[in-house]
Scaffold this active site. Structure first.
Site, short mmCIF file in Angstrom:
data_model
loop_
_atom_site.label_atom_id
_atom_site.label_comp_id
_atom_site.label_asym_id
_atom_site.label_seq_id
_atom_site.Cartn_x
_atom_site.Cartn_y
_atom_site.Cartn_z
CB SER A 65 -0.89 -0.14 1.31
OG SER A 65 -1.75 -1.24 1.32
N1 SAM Z 1 -0.68 -4.26 3.80
C1 SAM Z 1 0.04 -4.82 2.68
C2 SAM Z 1 1.46 -4.38 2.74
O1 SAM Z 1 1.87 -3.32 3.36
O2 SAM Z 1 2.17 -4.98 1.93
C3 SAM Z 1 -0.68 -4.64 1.55
C4 SAM Z 1 -1.86 -5.52 1.58
S1 SAM Z 1 -2.32 -5.85 -0.22
C5 SAM Z 1 -3.27 -4.33 -0.65
C6 SAM Z 1 -3.77 -6.98 0.30
C7 SAM Z 1 -3.39 -8.38 0.74
O3 SAM Z 1 -4.73 -8.94 1.01
C8 SAM Z 1 -3.19 -9.00 -0.38
O4 SAM Z 1 -1.80 -9.78 -0.04
C9 SAM Z 1 -4.04 -10.18 -0.72
O5 SAM Z 1 -3.41 -11.39 -1.18
C10 SAM Z 1 -4.50 -10.26 0.79
N2 SAM Z 1 -5.86 -11.01 0.70
C11 SAM Z 1 -6.95 -10.79 0.06
N3 SAM Z 1 -7.89 -11.64 0.50
C12 SAM Z 1 -7.60 -12.12 1.79
C13 SAM Z 1 -8.11 -13.00 2.70
N4 SAM Z 1 -9.50 -13.54 2.57
N5 SAM Z 1 -7.28 -13.47 3.47
C14 SAM Z 1 -6.01 -13.05 3.93
N6 SAM Z 1 -5.37 -12.13 3.09
C15 SAM Z 1 -6.22 -11.83 1.87
#
Ligand code: SAM
Length: 235
Positions: A65
Site C-alpha cells: 500500500s
Molecule cells: N498491507 C500490505 C502491505 O503493506 O504490503 C498490503 C496488502 S495488499 C493491498 C492486500 C493483501 O490482502 C494481499 O496480499 C492479498 O493477497 C490479501 N488478501 C486478500 N484476501 C484475503 C483473505 N481473505 N485473507 C487474507 N489475505 C487476503
C-alpha cells in the site's frame, strides 16, 4: 552516498512530504514509519521506488500500500503499545512491521502462501519477533486467538465480515477496513462496546479485494488456485 544513508534520506522525505504534509500527526506513527526500511519489502528491482507516493506491485497481482494509506490506517487504530492486533492481508509485510513497532503482539493472515512466506522471512531478518503470520482466509479471522483489541483489514470487503465483527474485543475493540465494491470503497472504522457496534465512514479508497468466504468469490487466477492450502503458521 551509501545505500542505507540514501534510503534513510528518502524515508525522512516521505515522512515529511507525504505524511506530515497530509495531516498525519501521531508521533508514534511518524517515528515507526521513520524506522521501518520500506525498501526491504519490495522486490529488489523496485527498491529505488520504495519511497514513492504510490502503491507498488509485489507479485501475485497484489500491492504494497501507499505509505500515506499505511500511516492513516495505523493512526486511526490509536495504538498505545499493549494491544493484540489482528491484521488481514499481510501482503509484503510492510504494514505488519509498522504494527509490530506500535503494538504488543500482531497476528497477520495472508491467503497467498508465497507472499506470507516472503513477508515472514523479511520480518524475521529485520528482527521483528512479536508476530505470527498465518496462511488462510482472513475473512474468517482467527477465532482461536480472539478477541483482538484491534483489527486492520488491508483488502476491500463487500460488507463487514461477521467473524471479524465478533472477534473484536467487546470492551472498546476497534477495527479499520475498506468496504465496497471494486470501484467504490470507503475506509470505515468499527468500534465495539459489548453488543453494540458503531460504524463511521471515513474517506474513499481503492484496495484489492478481500477474497474469501465472507469477502468476494475467488477467481480462477493461478495465484488464487495456489492459495487453497491448509492453514499454516509462520512465527
Ligand atoms: N498491507 C500490505 C502491505 O503493506 O504490503 C498490503 C496488502 S495488499 C493491498 C492486500 C493483501 O490482502 C494481499 O496480499 C492479498 O493477497 C490479501 N488478501 C486478500 N484476501 C484475503 C483473505 N481473505 N485473507 C487474507 N489475505 C487476503
Amino acid at each position: 552516498m551509501v545505500e542505507d544513508e540514501k534510503f534513510r534520506v528518502l524515508r525522512g522525505q516521505m515522512v515529511e512530504n507525504q505524511l506530515i504534509e497530509r495531516g498525519i500527526t501521531n508521533p508514534r506513527v511518524l517515528d515507526a514509519m521513520s524506522r521501518v526500511p520500506r525498501q526491504e519489502f519490495v522486490t529488489p528491482d523496485l527498491s529505488h521506488l520504495a519511497y514513492r507516493d504510490s502503491p507498488l506491485p509485489i507479485g501475485e497481482d497484489q500491492t504494497i500500500s501507499q505509505p500515506y494509506i499505511v500511516a492513516l490506517m495505523t493512526q486511526l487504530l490509536y495504538l498505545s503499545g499493549h494491544e493484540r492486533v489482528l491484521e488481514i492481508g499481510t501482503g509484503s509485510g510492510y504494514q505488519t512491521a509498522v504494527l509490530c513497532e506500535l503494538a504488543a503482539q500482531v497476528y497477520s493472515l495472508e491467503r497467498l502462501p508465497r507472499l506470507a512466506e516472503r513477508a515472514a522471512n523479511v520480518l524475521s531478518s529485520l528482527g521483528y519477533n512479536n508476530l505470527e503470520i498465518h496462511v488462510g482466509d482472513g475473512s474468517q479471522g482467527l477465532p482461536d486467538m480472539a478477541p483482538f483489541d484491534v483489527i486492520i483489514v488491508t483488502a476491500a470487503a463487500p460488507s463487514l465480515p461477521g467473524p471479524l465483527r465478533s472477534q473484536l474485543h467487546p470492551n472498546g475493540g476497534r477495527m479499520v477496513l475498506p468496504i465496497g465494491d471494486e470501484r467504490n470503497q470507503y475506509l470505515e472504522i468499527v468500534t465495539r462496546q459489548d453488543n453494540r457496534w458503531e460504524i463511521e465512514q471515513m474517506l474513499p479508497v481503492r484496495f484489492v479485494p478481500l477474497v474469501g468466504r465472507y469477502g468476494f468469490k475467488a477467481g480462477e487466477s493461478k495465484a488464487e488456485a495456489d492459495s487453497d492450502s491448509d492453514h499454516t503458521a509462520y512465527v
